[in-house]
Enzyme design. Structure first.
Site, PDB file in Angstrom:
ATOM      1  N   THR A  52       0.835  -1.207   0.000  1.00  0.00           N
ATOM      2  CA  THR A  52       0.000   0.000   0.000  1.00  0.00           C
ATOM      3  C   THR A  52       0.868   1.254   0.000  1.00  0.00           C
ATOM      4  O   THR A  52       0.561   2.238  -0.686  1.00  0.00           O
ATOM      5  CB  THR A  52      -0.948  -0.013   1.224  1.00  0.00           C
ATOM      6  OG1 THR A  52      -1.728  -1.213   1.182  1.00  0.00           O
ATOM      7  CG2 THR A  52      -1.872   1.195   1.227  1.00  0.00           C
ATOM      8  N   LYS A 106      -1.278  -4.262  -8.784  1.00  0.00           N
ATOM      9  CA  LYS A 106      -0.479  -4.918  -7.742  1.00  0.00           C
ATOM     10  C   LYS A 106      -0.854  -6.385  -7.637  1.00  0.00           C
ATOM     11  O   LYS A 106      -1.956  -6.795  -8.020  1.00  0.00           O
ATOM     12  CB  LYS A 106      -0.664  -4.216  -6.394  1.00  0.00           C
ATOM     13  CG  LYS A 106      -2.026  -4.421  -5.773  1.00  0.00           C
ATOM     14  CD  LYS A 106      -2.112  -3.816  -4.377  1.00  0.00           C
ATOM     15  CE  LYS A 106      -3.441  -4.178  -3.741  1.00  0.00           C
ATOM     16  NZ  LYS A 106      -3.648  -3.562  -2.436  1.00  0.00           N
ATOM     17  N   HIS A 108       0.222 -10.190  -5.131  1.00  0.00           N
ATOM     18  CA  HIS A 108       1.052 -10.937  -4.179  1.00  0.00           C
ATOM     19  C   HIS A 108       1.379 -12.323  -4.753  1.00  0.00           C
ATOM     20  O   HIS A 108       1.977 -13.144  -4.067  1.00  0.00           O
ATOM     21  CB  HIS A 108       0.322 -11.150  -2.845  1.00  0.00           C
ATOM     22  CG  HIS A 108       0.021  -9.903  -2.079  1.00  0.00           C
ATOM     23  ND1 HIS A 108       0.942  -8.901  -1.881  1.00  0.00           N
ATOM     24  CD2 HIS A 108      -1.115  -9.502  -1.435  1.00  0.00           C
ATOM     25  CE1 HIS A 108       0.388  -7.935  -1.155  1.00  0.00           C
ATOM     26  NE2 HIS A 108      -0.852  -8.278  -0.874  1.00  0.00           N
TER      27      HIS A 108
END
EC number: 2.8.2.1
Length: 295
Positions: A52, A106, A108
């Site tokens: 973030t 984004k 992960h």
């Protein structure tokens, strides 16, 4: 944002041997049809490693430091989360369809689950790695407050799962190492959370150089100030306070909790630390990556 009530504590779902949040695992099918654009910029991290923070830094860079423009929507809408899915909410891929170029996105995801289009298009990647002990502590508190995760159990049992790679997104060790290896063959800027904490201006300059942009020094100073932990913690566009309590319960733990390096020392027992150190030495043997446990 309406969410149906079955979001709470679903068991992890394994994909290619990697445990994922159930809803995110279900989003991987539709993600196969995602098409990357050459001017996309991907922010990649293992969870709780500064995603973030760097998302907000990059949006401010893209908006040339214009804070008003960065208040247009919460950061998770401005920088869509590639594999995100939850009942009753637009998926990350759906958000990206409406995001104009140049897009920030984004993930992960470990490389085994990353859409191939991102590598085929040679999309630039900014990867942020954070020391494993601080990640484990932060991830435990995130599991506690974000109910899309399985039940975290006790800190002791969570740490065991973390070391074994049995938490969502799998092994921290594999994640940081495989993205490091990719940085030798693909346009990846590999940054460390601890370095950004130590000297954010220096690291922002690295980002600017990597993406081929320049900003006046006063704008960079402004970005440093606006993306401090203190500022982001009170900013509703970055602190995830707009997410319904049914999904993230900030009364259990704030999304933006401490944002420091070395917090593991207040959580790890001496015995846990000794066990972790021995395990870490084995898992990182032969790896050239060096992490700082404190500043």
């Amino acid at each position: 944002m309406e969410l149906i009530q079955d979001t709470s504590r679903p068991p992890a779902k394994y994909v290619k041997g990697i445990p994922l949040i159930k809803y995110f695992a279900e989003a991987l099918g539709p993600l196969e049809s995602f098409e990357a654009w050459p001017d996309d910029l991907l922010i990649s991290t293992y969870p709780k490693s500064g995603t973030t923070w760097v998302s907000e830094i990059l949006d401010l860079i893209y908006q040339e430091g214009d804070l008003e423009k960065c208040q247009r929507a919460p950061v998770f809408l401005r920088v869509p989360f590639l594999e995100f899915s939850a009942p009753g909410v637009p998926t990350g891929v759906e958000l990206l369809k409406d995001t104009p170029a140049p897009r920030l996105l984004k993930t992960h995801l470990p490389l085994a689950l990353l859409p191939k289009t991102l590598l085929d298009q040679k999309v630039k990647v900014i990867y942020i790695a954070r020391n494993a002990k601080d990640v484990a502590v932060s991830y435990y508190h995130f599991y506690r407050m974000a109910k899309v995760h399985p039940d975290p159990g006790t800190w002791d049992s969570f740490l065991e799962k973390f070391m074994a790679g049995e938490v969502c997104y799998g092994s921290w060790y594999q994640h940081v190492q495989e993205w490091w290896e990719l940085s030798h063959t693909h346009p990846v800027l590999y940054l460390f959370y601890e370095d950004i904490k130590e000297d954010p201006k220096r690291e922002i300059q690295k980002i600017l150089e990597f993406i081929g942009r320049s900003l006046p020094e006063e704008t960079v100073d402004h970005i440093v100030q606006r993306t401090s932990f203190k500022e982001m913690k009170k900013n509703p566009m970055t602190n995830y306070s707009t997410i319904p309590t049914a999904v993230m319960d900030h009364s259990i733990s704030a999304f933006m909790r401490k944002g420091i390096t070395g917090d593991w020392k207040s959580t790890f027992t001496v015995a846990q630390n000794e066990l972790f150190e021995a395990h870490y030495a084995k898992k990182m043997a032969g790896c050239k990556l060096r992490f700082r446990w404190e500043l």
